[in-house]
Design a protein around this motif. Structure first.
Motif, PDB file in Angstrom:
ATOM      1  N   UNK A   1       0.864  -1.188   0.000  1.00  0.00           N
ATOM      2  CA  UNK A   1       0.000   0.000   0.000  1.00  0.00           C
ATOM      3  C   UNK A   1       0.897   1.232   0.000  1.00  0.00           C
ATOM      4  N   UNK A   2       0.465   2.297  -0.686  1.00  0.00           N
ATOM      5  CA  UNK A   2       1.332   3.478  -0.811  1.00  0.00           C
ATOM      6  C   UNK A   2       1.496   4.262   0.493  1.00  0.00           C
ATOM      7  N   UNK A   3       2.581   5.006   0.582  1.00  0.00           N
ATOM      8  CA  UNK A   3       2.696   6.123   1.518  1.00  0.00           C
ATOM      9  C   UNK A   3       3.232   7.277   0.674  1.00  0.00           C
ATOM     10  N   UNK A   4       3.095   8.493   1.190  1.00  0.00           N
ATOM     11  CA  UNK A   4       3.413   9.673   0.370  1.00  0.00           C
ATOM     12  C   UNK A   4       4.883   9.722  -0.060  1.00  0.00           C
ATOM     13  N   UNK A   5       5.799   9.359   0.840  1.00  0.00           N
ATOM     14  CA  UNK A   5       7.226   9.448   0.504  1.00  0.00           C
ATOM     15  C   UNK A   5       7.580   8.444  -0.587  1.00  0.00           C
ATOM     16  N   UNK A   6       7.053   7.238  -0.423  1.00  0.00           N
ATOM     17  CA  UNK A   6       7.285   6.196  -1.432  1.00  0.00           C
ATOM     18  C   UNK A   6       6.711   6.644  -2.785  1.00  0.00           C
ATOM     19  N   UNK A   7       5.459   7.154  -2.758  1.00  0.00           N
ATOM     20  CA  UNK A   7       4.784   7.572  -3.994  1.00  0.00           C
ATOM     21  C   UNK A   7       5.573   8.664  -4.716  1.00  0.00           C
ATOM     22  N   UNK A   8       6.130   9.619  -3.943  1.00  0.00           N
ATOM     23  CA  UNK A   8       6.925  10.699  -4.551  1.00  0.00           C
ATOM     24  C   UNK A   8       8.232  10.168  -5.149  1.00  0.00           C
ATOM     25  N   UNK A   9       8.744   9.090  -4.553  1.00  0.00           N
ATOM     26  CA  UNK A   9       9.967   8.477  -5.079  1.00  0.00           C
ATOM     27  C   UNK A   9       9.669   7.813  -6.437  1.00  0.00           C
ATOM     28  N   UNK A  10       8.481   7.189  -6.545  1.00  0.00           N
ATOM     29  CA  UNK A  10       8.113   6.508  -7.786  1.00  0.00           C
ATOM     30  C   UNK A  10       7.688   7.525  -8.853  1.00  0.00           C
ATOM     31  N   UNK A  11       6.959   8.568  -8.411  1.00  0.00           N
ATOM     32  CA  UNK A  11       6.466   9.590  -9.343  1.00  0.00           C
ATOM     33  C   UNK A  11       6.955  10.974  -8.900  1.00  0.00           C
TER      34      UNK A  11
END
Ligand code: ZN
Ligand code: ZN
Length: 411
Positions: free
Chosen positions: A146-156
């Motif tokens: 499941x996403x978290x904001x830091x991970x999501x910003x790293x991917x996108x």
């Protein structure tokens, strides 16, 4: 379709295909405060499937980081008796386990690697019985993301925070075959059948060795254990209950012989270990052991992994995945092994899975070791598949069979 409905569909998939929760079975859900929405949906779906009781074990990665920063090594190494008792209780009552992974990239930057190493080693020593229980398939277990904001910003990185989180949810749903119109449970039943076909063909060949070669510099021969079993897709507990340990999964994998790997492998994706990203690395093996290595970034982290224990310098898994897979086609680098390992052929340093050898789940460690099983408290997958990867199987009589041509299965 509203995101809540998609999360419900995804949770239903994790509960019914992943863990395959049985009527009246206790369920343990583990996840972080970053993944509340999914955990609530999982709990609801587990009850809908007939769970007797759902236990949620919450953690918070930021609080855990503070622990690593401020606590002494002695305190970190002290695993309280009640933690052990609680885990024993879950095993005794026959629970199944659902873990939600949502790593926060770079969170542990600046923490003394030796401190992290000692803390996780102490925990793994005390709770080693739990790992044995899981890896021996004594109960159903599954891992979902499941996403978290830091991970999501790293991917996108170019998207705003909220849009990045939305995009990561979408990418996860796609990778897991959850769409607005389909029935993911039915889609997975079909997917499991395809994976099982590859397993059957490879199991029938019983190759002695596999040879991997590409233009990046990978040129490595891996001996497989005698009576190895290719697995992937759904598995069965020792009581015979079906489950899918990873969602998503695209892999067909088996057990290398501990001392039978020779040559060089060049990684094609970064490896996230202890919150640090090891990038552009290669390993050279002789008689199963890593004898040389290098990495463009986080070489020290790679060194920590290799020196974690005696077995972390040897292989425990080799997995085949066509380059033409949904995750690799998406072109997205998830920076998370659960997803990225399904984009590409990979191998794992560390512990092997007993189920990858005939009768393995009912053998003790010594019997497994005699067959070439690698024991370790680490298990770290890294990707080395590429669009030009050639894989050849070598039979016991020296006959060569092409398994992969230009990155894809051809058998
Ligand atoms: Zn794998
Ligand atoms: Zn693995």
């Amino acid at each position: 379709m509203p995101k809540e409905t998609m999360i419900e569909k995804y949770a239903a998939l994790a509960v019914n295909i992943g863990a395959n929760v049985q009527k009246n079975q206790p369920v343990v859900i583990r996840g972080t405060t970053e993944t509340k929405a999914l955990i609530r949906a999982l709990s609801k779906q587990a009850y809908e499937a007939g769970a007797k009781k759902v236990h949620v074990q919450w953690s918070d990665d930021y609080v855990s980081r503070q622990g690593l920063e401020y606590q002494s090594i002695e305190t970190l190494e002290d695993v309280p008796e009640w933690v052990i008792k609680q885990t024993e209780h879950f095993i005794e009552e026959g629970a199944c386990f659902i873990s939600v992974t949502s790593p926060i990239p770079g969170l542990n930057k600046g923490i003394d690697p030796e401190k992290m190493q000692k803390a996780s080693l102490a925990r793994m020593k005390k709770l080693g019985f739990f790992q044995t229980h899981m890896m021996g398939n004594k109960a159903q277990w599954t891992i979902v993301g499941a996403p978290n904001a830091v991970w999501a910003k790293k991917v996108f990185p170019t998207k705003e925070k909220e849009a990045a989180v939305e995009a990561l949810w979408d990418a996860i749903f796609k990778a897991c075959r959850v769409t607005e119109t389909n029935d993911p449970v039915a889609a997975w039943q079909e997917h499991n059948e395809t994976l099982s076909k590859h397993n059957t063909i490879l199991n029938d060949y019983q190759f002695d060795k596999l040879h991997f070669k590409n233009t990046l510099g990978t040129d490595i021969t891996i001996k497989l254990v005698e009576n190895h079993v290719w697995a992937g897709g759904n598995e069965h507990t020792t009581q015979g209950t079906e489950f899918n340990p990873n969602i998503p999964t695209e892999e067909t994998f088996t057990m290398p012989h501990k001392t039978g790997t020779n040559g060089k492998v060049v990684a094609t994706k970064p490896l996230n270990y202890q919150g640090n990203l090891i990038e552009d690395f290669w390993l050279e093996f002789k008689d199963g052991e890593v004898i040389d290595y290098d990495a463009k970034s986080e070489k020290d982290t790679l060194k920590n992994l290799l020196e974690f224990d005696e077995g972390s310098r040897y292989l425990g898994e080799i997995a085949l995945i066509s380059h033409d897979s949904p995750i690799s086609n998406s072109g997205i680098l998830f920076f998370n092994t659960l997803f990225d390992e399904n984009a590409s052929c990979h191998m794992a340093l560390g512990r092997a899975y007993p189920m990858n050898v005939k009768g393995g789940t009912s053998m003790d460690e010594d019997a497994l070791k005699k067959l070439g099983y690698n024991h370790s408290m680490a298990h770290s997958d890294f990707m080395f598949g590429s669009a030009d990867l050639q894989v050849t199987g070598i039979t016991k009589t020296g006959e060569e069979v092409v398994i992969f041509k230009d990155g894809n299965f051809v058998i």
